[in-house]
Scaffold this active site. Structure first.
Site, mmCIF file in Angstrom:
data_model
loop_
_atom_site.group_PDB
_atom_site.id
_atom_site.type_symbol
_atom_site.label_atom_id
_atom_site.label_comp_id
_atom_site.label_asym_id
_atom_site.label_seq_id
_atom_site.Cartn_x
_atom_site.Cartn_y
_atom_site.Cartn_z
ATOM 1 N N LYS A 114 0.831 -1.212 0.000
ATOM 2 C CA LYS A 114 0.000 0.000 0.000
ATOM 3 C C LYS A 114 0.856 1.248 0.000
ATOM 4 O O LYS A 114 0.536 2.219 -0.670
ATOM 5 C CB LYS A 114 -0.931 0.008 1.223
ATOM 6 C CG LYS A 114 -2.143 -0.900 1.051
ATOM 7 C CD LYS A 114 -3.184 -0.639 2.114
ATOM 8 C CE LYS A 114 -4.374 -1.562 1.935
ATOM 9 N NZ LYS A 114 -5.277 -1.538 3.077
ATOM 10 N N LYS A 196 -4.637 -9.640 -6.285
ATOM 11 C CA LYS A 196 -5.965 -9.953 -5.724
ATOM 12 C C LYS A 196 -7.006 -8.919 -6.149
ATOM 13 O O LYS A 196 -6.667 -7.763 -6.427
ATOM 14 C CB LYS A 196 -5.884 -10.048 -4.187
ATOM 15 C CG LYS A 196 -5.712 -8.741 -3.499
ATOM 16 C CD LYS A 196 -6.123 -8.788 -2.016
ATOM 17 C CE LYS A 196 -6.101 -7.350 -1.507
ATOM 18 N NZ LYS A 196 -6.592 -7.108 -0.201
ATOM 19 N N LYS A 199 -11.313 -3.899 -3.518
ATOM 20 C CA LYS A 199 -12.373 -2.904 -3.659
ATOM 21 C C LYS A 199 -11.822 -1.491 -3.807
ATOM 22 O O LYS A 199 -12.530 -0.589 -4.212
ATOM 23 C CB LYS A 199 -13.374 -2.999 -2.510
ATOM 24 C CG LYS A 199 -12.795 -2.821 -1.105
ATOM 25 C CD LYS A 199 -13.917 -2.938 -0.061
ATOM 26 C CE LYS A 199 -13.492 -3.588 1.230
ATOM 27 N NZ LYS A 199 -12.409 -2.932 1.956
HETATM 28 P P1 TYM Z 1 -10.953 -5.813 3.737
HETATM 29 O O1 TYM Z 1 -11.963 -4.745 3.893
HETATM 30 O O2 TYM Z 1 -9.844 -5.542 2.767
HETATM 31 O O3 TYM Z 1 -11.645 -7.151 3.285
HETATM 32 C C1 TYM Z 1 -12.709 -7.726 4.010
HETATM 33 C C2 TYM Z 1 -12.576 -9.240 3.982
HETATM 34 O O4 TYM Z 1 -12.564 -9.699 2.636
HETATM 35 C C3 TYM Z 1 -11.401 -10.505 2.414
HETATM 36 N N1 TYM Z 1 -10.955 -10.259 1.040
HETATM 37 C C4 TYM Z 1 -10.834 -11.202 0.105
HETATM 38 N N2 TYM Z 1 -11.062 -12.531 0.135
HETATM 39 C C5 TYM Z 1 -10.845 -13.220 -1.001
HETATM 40 N N3 TYM Z 1 -10.417 -12.643 -2.158
HETATM 41 C C6 TYM Z 1 -10.170 -11.326 -2.238
HETATM 42 N N4 TYM Z 1 -9.766 -10.780 -3.372
HETATM 43 C C7 TYM Z 1 -10.382 -10.538 -1.067
HETATM 44 N N5 TYM Z 1 -10.253 -9.217 -0.794
HETATM 45 C C8 TYM Z 1 -10.596 -9.072 0.501
HETATM 46 C C9 TYM Z 1 -10.386 -9.994 3.427
HETATM 47 O O5 TYM Z 1 -9.404 -10.978 3.690
HETATM 48 C C10 TYM Z 1 -11.262 -9.694 4.615
HETATM 49 O O6 TYM Z 1 -11.500 -10.882 5.354
HETATM 50 N N6 TYM Z 1 -8.063 -5.283 7.711
HETATM 51 C C11 TYM Z 1 -9.304 -5.841 7.251
HETATM 52 C C12 TYM Z 1 -10.507 -5.343 8.039
HETATM 53 C C13 TYM Z 1 -10.407 -5.569 9.505
HETATM 54 C C14 TYM Z 1 -10.539 -6.817 10.174
HETATM 55 C C15 TYM Z 1 -10.393 -6.505 11.558
HETATM 56 C C16 TYM Z 1 -10.775 -8.121 9.748
HETATM 57 C C17 TYM Z 1 -10.189 -4.610 10.437
HETATM 58 N N7 TYM Z 1 -10.181 -5.178 11.670
HETATM 59 C C18 TYM Z 1 -10.470 -7.508 12.500
HETATM 60 C C19 TYM Z 1 -10.845 -9.118 10.706
HETATM 61 C C20 TYM Z 1 -10.692 -8.816 12.082
HETATM 62 C C21 TYM Z 1 -9.517 -5.418 5.815
HETATM 63 O O7 TYM Z 1 -9.102 -4.359 5.401
HETATM 64 O O8 TYM Z 1 -10.341 -6.234 5.137
#
Ligand code: TYM
Length: 333
Positions: A114, A196, A199
């Protein structure tokens, strides 16, 4: 409820949820909601690690909350809330920051990725995984369902429990386990299957958002990058684009990849793409209808946010009290 295992997960409020998020995370969250004591939140504090337009962020928080509900997360059975509504997240994050070695954060690959694409890098982006650990540890979560990209952040969270116990002793923070599904834990970009699906990708052809119109979905899937061969087969190395489409197809249809490959024997990639686009449109149709209804009633969403926060606060306050005791801070009377 007391003897059920505790689940916690969240998503950062940027862009709109994609089918990658749905397949890698929310689809599993949904399956877990009957059996476990589930906590799902929208990570609005994490969203501040990149510059946000305040009005757009506020609107997106409502939209994300509505997307969670529209995807089938039940606010009655689960605790669904907004991260910033529980001030304990920020408090525990600071306390954990003071326990986190710089070296551990320096190793985070997501920060490296990032920060290489961002001009003005702030300290929040660097300490982002510590806030994530606070989110998890505050609720004494047993299991954290996430996609593959969060594995390293989960390892840091587990390391922090060990560091805590070495300094303050056991019994305050619970060691969480990551749950990473077998299929679809890493859905890839449609135009560049080596990265990957994200969003926050600037090129919207790379992802399908769960609130994209049917026309957009069809266009994006039909133009997904595949190789020049014509035989439909699953080969992660040689045909990564097609393998990605087959994975999405398999998770959404609940059919095995082998069965899908058999169905397309003698057919061209184009057939598969048309059918996959229809499947995605059909899967998302009820989600989008529910989402549109929910977004018409912000008062209702606000009520649910308040209800979720008051449920979440109980557990969070309990952990923070123990943290105050361990660290020598005086808990406010
Ligand atoms: P975030 O918002 O990027 O994504 C949310 C969830 O979606 C999963 N994910 C994917 N899974 C499969 N293929 C993909 N291309 C893909 N893109 C995203 C992510 O692994 C995630 O599970 N840091 C986290 C948010 C967060 C969080 C937490 C998660 C903040 N605090 C505590 C778990 C526990 C994030 O930015 O996810």
């Amino acid at each position: 409820m007391a003897d059920k295992k505790v689940i916690l997960s969240g998503s950062t409020v940027t862009g709109d949820l994609t089918i990658g998020n749905y397949i890698g995370a929310m689809n599993n969250w949904k399956k877990m909601q009957e059996e476990y004591n589930c906590h799902y939140f929208i990570a609005d504090l994490h969203a501040l690690t990149v510059a946000q337009d305040p009005k757009a962020l506020r609107e997106r928080c409502f939209s994300f909350f509505a997307q969670y509900l529209a995807l089938g997360l039940d606010p009655e059975n689960n605790t669904i809330f907004v991260q910033s509504h529980i001030h304990e997240h920020a408090e525990l994050a600071w306390i954990l920051t003071c326990l986190t070695p710089m070296g551990n954060l320096n190793r985070m690959t997501q920060f490296k990725d990032k920060s290489s694409n961002t001009k003005n890098i702030n300290a929040g982006l660097f300490t982002y995984p510590v806030l994530m650990a606070a989110d998890i540890l505050l609720y004494q979560a047993d299991v954290v369902p996430v996609g593959e990209d969060q594995r390293q952040h989960m390892e840091l969270c587990r390391d922090l429990v060990v560091f805590w116990e070495n300094r303050y002793g056991e019994g305050t923070l619970k060691m969480p386990e990551a749950y990473i599904g077998k299929a679809g834990a890493r859905v890839m970009s449609l135009q560049d299957p080596s990265k990957k699906m994200s969003k926050s990708d600037e090129n919207e052809k790379n992802f399908v958002s769960i609130i994209d119109t049917p026309k957009k979905i069809q266009k994006k899937i039909k133009s997904a990058q595949t190789d020049s061969d014509t035989v439909v087969s699953f080969d992660q190395e040689k045909k990564p684009g097609l393998a990605n489409l087959l994975t999405i197809y398999s998770v959404l249809s609940e059919k095995s990849i082998d069965d899908i490959v058999k169905d397309y024997e003698g057919k061209m990639y184009g057939h598969l793409k048309v059918d996959l686009a229809d499947l995605v449109v059909e899967t998302l149709k009820p989600v989008q209808e529910k989402y549109d209804d929910l977004m018409k009633n912000k008062d209702y969403l606000e009520q649910l946010m308040a209800k979720g926060a008051s449920k979440a606060r109980v557990r969070a306050a309990d952990t923070l009290k123990k943290v105050y005791e361990d660290t020598g801070l005086i808990f406010r009377a």
